[in-house]
Every structure is written in C-alpha cells, then in structure tokens.
Design a protein around this motif. Structure first.
Motif, mmCIF file in Angstrom:
data_model
loop_
_atom_site.group_PDB
_atom_site.id
_atom_site.type_symbol
_atom_site.label_atom_id
_atom_site.label_comp_id
_atom_site.label_asym_id
_atom_site.label_seq_id
_atom_site.Cartn_x
_atom_site.Cartn_y
_atom_site.Cartn_z
ATOM 1 N N UNK A 1 47.203 38.924 33.609
ATOM 2 C CA UNK A 1 46.518 39.395 32.408
ATOM 3 C C UNK A 1 47.176 40.677 31.901
ATOM 4 N N UNK A 2 47.492 41.576 32.826
ATOM 5 C CA UNK A 2 48.120 42.852 32.470
ATOM 6 C C UNK A 2 49.510 42.663 31.869
ATOM 7 N N UNK A 3 50.175 41.586 32.260
ATOM 8 C CA UNK A 3 51.504 41.303 31.718
ATOM 9 C C UNK A 3 51.431 40.613 30.358
ATOM 10 N N UNK A 4 50.221 40.357 29.877
ATOM 11 C CA UNK A 4 50.059 39.775 28.546
ATOM 12 C C UNK A 4 50.077 38.259 28.514
ATOM 13 N N UNK A 5 49.947 37.618 29.664
ATOM 14 C CA UNK A 5 49.928 36.160 29.691
ATOM 15 C C UNK A 5 48.674 35.633 28.989
ATOM 16 N N UNK A 6 48.805 34.505 28.315
ATOM 17 C CA UNK A 6 47.653 33.824 27.718
ATOM 18 C C UNK A 6 46.898 33.092 28.824
ATOM 19 N N UNK A 7 45.699 32.621 28.498
ATOM 20 C CA UNK A 7 44.931 31.854 29.485
ATOM 21 C C UNK A 7 45.722 30.641 29.961
ATOM 22 N N UNK A 8 46.366 29.954 29.029
ATOM 23 C CA UNK A 8 47.148 28.768 29.397
ATOM 24 C C UNK A 8 48.299 29.143 30.324
ATOM 25 N N UNK A 9 48.966 30.244 30.026
ATOM 26 C CA UNK A 9 50.094 30.677 30.859
ATOM 27 C C UNK A 9 49.627 31.082 32.257
ATOM 28 N N UNK A 10 48.481 31.755 32.326
ATOM 29 C CA UNK A 10 47.936 32.133 33.637
ATOM 30 C C UNK A 10 47.573 30.871 34.409
ATOM 31 N N UNK A 11 46.922 29.937 33.726
ATOM 32 C CA UNK A 11 46.519 28.684 34.375
ATOM 33 C C UNK A 11 47.736 27.938 34.916
ATOM 34 N N UNK A 12 48.761 27.842 34.101
ATOM 35 C CA UNK A 12 49.991 27.156 34.520
ATOM 36 C C UNK A 12 50.618 27.865 35.718
ATOM 37 N N UNK A 13 50.665 29.177 35.669
ATOM 38 C CA UNK A 13 51.277 29.958 36.743
ATOM 39 C C UNK A 13 50.522 29.794 38.067
ATOM 40 N N UNK A 14 49.197 29.657 37.980
ATOM 41 C CA UNK A 14 48.392 29.564 39.202
ATOM 42 C C UNK A 14 48.034 28.128 39.578
ATOM 43 N N UNK A 15 48.413 27.192 38.724
ATOM 44 C CA UNK A 15 48.150 25.786 39.030
ATOM 45 C C UNK A 15 46.696 25.384 38.914
ATOM 46 N N UNK A 16 46.012 25.977 37.962
ATOM 47 C CA UNK A 16 44.600 25.639 37.724
ATOM 48 C C UNK A 16 44.409 25.338 36.237
ATOM 49 N N UNK A 17 43.195 24.960 35.856
ATOM 50 C CA UNK A 17 42.934 24.637 34.457
ATOM 51 C C UNK A 17 42.624 25.913 33.659
ATOM 52 N N UNK A 18 42.852 25.885 32.338
ATOM 53 C CA UNK A 18 42.479 27.023 31.492
ATOM 54 C C UNK A 18 40.988 27.349 31.558
ATOM 55 N N UNK A 19 40.138 26.337 31.756
ATOM 56 C CA UNK A 19 38.698 26.597 31.881
ATOM 57 C C UNK A 19 38.393 27.414 33.137
ATOM 58 N N UNK A 20 39.132 27.145 34.198
ATOM 59 C CA UNK A 20 38.957 27.925 35.429
ATOM 60 C C UNK A 20 39.354 29.381 35.181
ATOM 61 N N UNK A 21 40.420 29.585 34.428
ATOM 62 C CA UNK A 21 40.856 30.952 34.100
ATOM 63 C C UNK A 21 39.790 31.648 33.260
ATOM 64 N N UNK B 1 42.116 45.401 31.409
ATOM 65 C CA UNK B 1 43.367 45.883 31.990
ATOM 66 C C UNK B 1 43.343 47.409 32.117
ATOM 67 N N UNK B 2 42.878 48.094 31.072
ATOM 68 C CA UNK B 2 42.802 49.558 31.116
ATOM 69 C C UNK B 2 41.891 50.049 32.231
ATOM 70 N N UNK B 3 40.720 49.433 32.358
ATOM 71 C CA UNK B 3 39.783 49.848 33.406
ATOM 72 C C UNK B 3 40.334 49.519 34.792
ATOM 73 N N UNK B 4 40.981 48.374 34.925
ATOM 74 C CA UNK B 4 41.565 48.003 36.213
ATOM 75 C C UNK B 4 42.651 49.000 36.629
ATOM 76 N N UNK B 5 43.464 49.427 35.666
ATOM 77 C CA UNK B 5 44.506 50.428 35.975
ATOM 78 C C UNK B 5 43.872 51.745 36.401
ATOM 79 N N UNK B 6 42.851 52.169 35.663
ATOM 80 C CA UNK B 6 42.190 53.428 35.974
ATOM 81 C C UNK B 6 41.574 53.394 37.364
ATOM 82 N N UNK B 7 41.032 52.263 37.743
ATOM 83 C CA UNK B 7 40.404 52.131 39.057
ATOM 84 C C UNK B 7 41.415 51.857 40.167
ATOM 85 N N UNK B 8 42.684 51.743 39.820
ATOM 86 C CA UNK B 8 43.716 51.516 40.809
ATOM 87 C C UNK B 8 43.807 50.087 41.302
#
Length: 194
Positions: free
Chosen positions: A144-164, A184-191
């Motif tokens: 998500x932080x790298x700017x991937x779309x839901x479809x791209x994340x799903x493809x990368x992890x081998x799951x469906x876009x609905x799961x993402x 992403x901003x909050x995740x970075x701030x929280x480490x």
C-alpha cells in the motif's frame, strides 16, 4: 529556568508567556512558527523550548528533530490539544521529552515543565498503543505504501481483490485512518513501516 515558547495563536502564546512568568520562568523569546522558534533557540540558548505541535512553516515535532541534531542540550517539550497516538509516537521519535496539554492549569503546567527539565532522561510522553497487525495486514501495508492498487496487491499476494478490500478495511480501522494516504502516514508515524 529560561524558555523559548512557540505557538501560532497569538492570544494563547501571550497568555502562556505571562502565566509562565508568574510561575517563575524567564521567557527569553516567543515565536509564531517553527522556523522562528529554531532561530530564537539558536540565538538565546534556553533551558527548554515549549512548542505547539501544529504550527505553520515547521511543526513542533519537526523542531524537536532539528534540536536533537543541533542543540541536544535544549529540552524539547510539546504543548497541544491533540493526543492522537500517531502524534505522540512521532513526538517520541523526534526526541520530545514532554507532551503537555493546553488545558492544564498554569500551576500544574509549571510543575510538569520543571520536572521534565530537571529529569529529561525520563520519558514523560503518554504511552501509545501501537496496533497489532495480522501477518497478512503486515504484507499488505508495505505494498500500500508503495502505491500499489488493490488489484496489484492482490496479484502480488495471490489473493482476490475482495480479500484485499477486507484487509484494508481492517487496517483503516486499526490505524483510525480515513483513506490509503492517511493509513500509510499513520503507519509510518507508528513505526509499522519505514
């Protein structure tokens, strides 16, 4: 004890200056933004800097980071009405030694400020609950932080876009985020991500 105070609201800043003077502090300078605060700190070398978290030009947290690198002997204390976990964590990471509420009575504010400056090694910032992510949420977040779309994340992890979508909904809830950018901003701030 010598102070520089910085807040972008003139009435609050002036009131704070007089309240602290009445409590025995010497206010060397006041600033309306972070850039002015840094300049005043460099010029006057106070014992502590009392900084509003949210200021124009440079936030109080950014001033803390600069002071840690350039003037580590100046104790950085943030004053705010915001107690969001992400802000507290960012303050801690930036080297703030204290985190005070603008709603505190002058006598109590002075007492807390004296304790912080007398013992800067003690962490007096509120404890923050960093949300625990599932392993899969931990996989989704960097993509998500790298700017991937839901479809791209799903493809990368081998799951469906609905799961993402489900993982993102849980991430937003855990991070108290409105959208992808906020998460992403909050995740970075929280480490949670670099």
């Amino acid at each position: 004890m010598k102070l520089v105070i910085a807040d972008d609201h003139p009435l609050f800043r002036i009131g704070l200056k007089y309240a602290l003077r009445d409590q025995g502090f010497e206010v060397l300078a006041e600033a309306s933004d972070g850039i002015q605060a840094l300049e005043a700190i460099r010029q006057f070398r106070p014992d502590a800097a009392l900084l509003d978290v949210k200021m124009p030009g440079m936030t109080g947290i950014e001033v803390c980071e600069k002071l840690r690198a350039t003037n580590p002997d100046v104790v950085s204390v943030l004053i705010t009405t915001f107690a969001e976990p992400a802000i507290v964590q960012a303050a801690r990471s930036a080297g703030a030694r204290g985190y005070l509420s603008k709603e505190t009575a002058p006598e109590e504010l002075a007492r807390q400020l004296r304790e912080i400056v007398a013992h800067p090694e003690v962490d007096r910032l509120p404890q923050v609950d960093v949300p625990r992510l599932t392993p899969r949420e931990g996989d989704v977040l960097p993509l998500l932080a790298q700017g991937y779309s839901n479809k791209e994340i799903a493809r990368s992890l081998g799951v469906s876009p609905d799961t993402i979508k489900d993982h993102l909904a849980r991430l937003y809830a855990k991070l108290d985020a409105r959208d992808r950018t906020d998460a992403v901003g909050r995740a970075r701030t929280l480490g949670l991500i670099g």
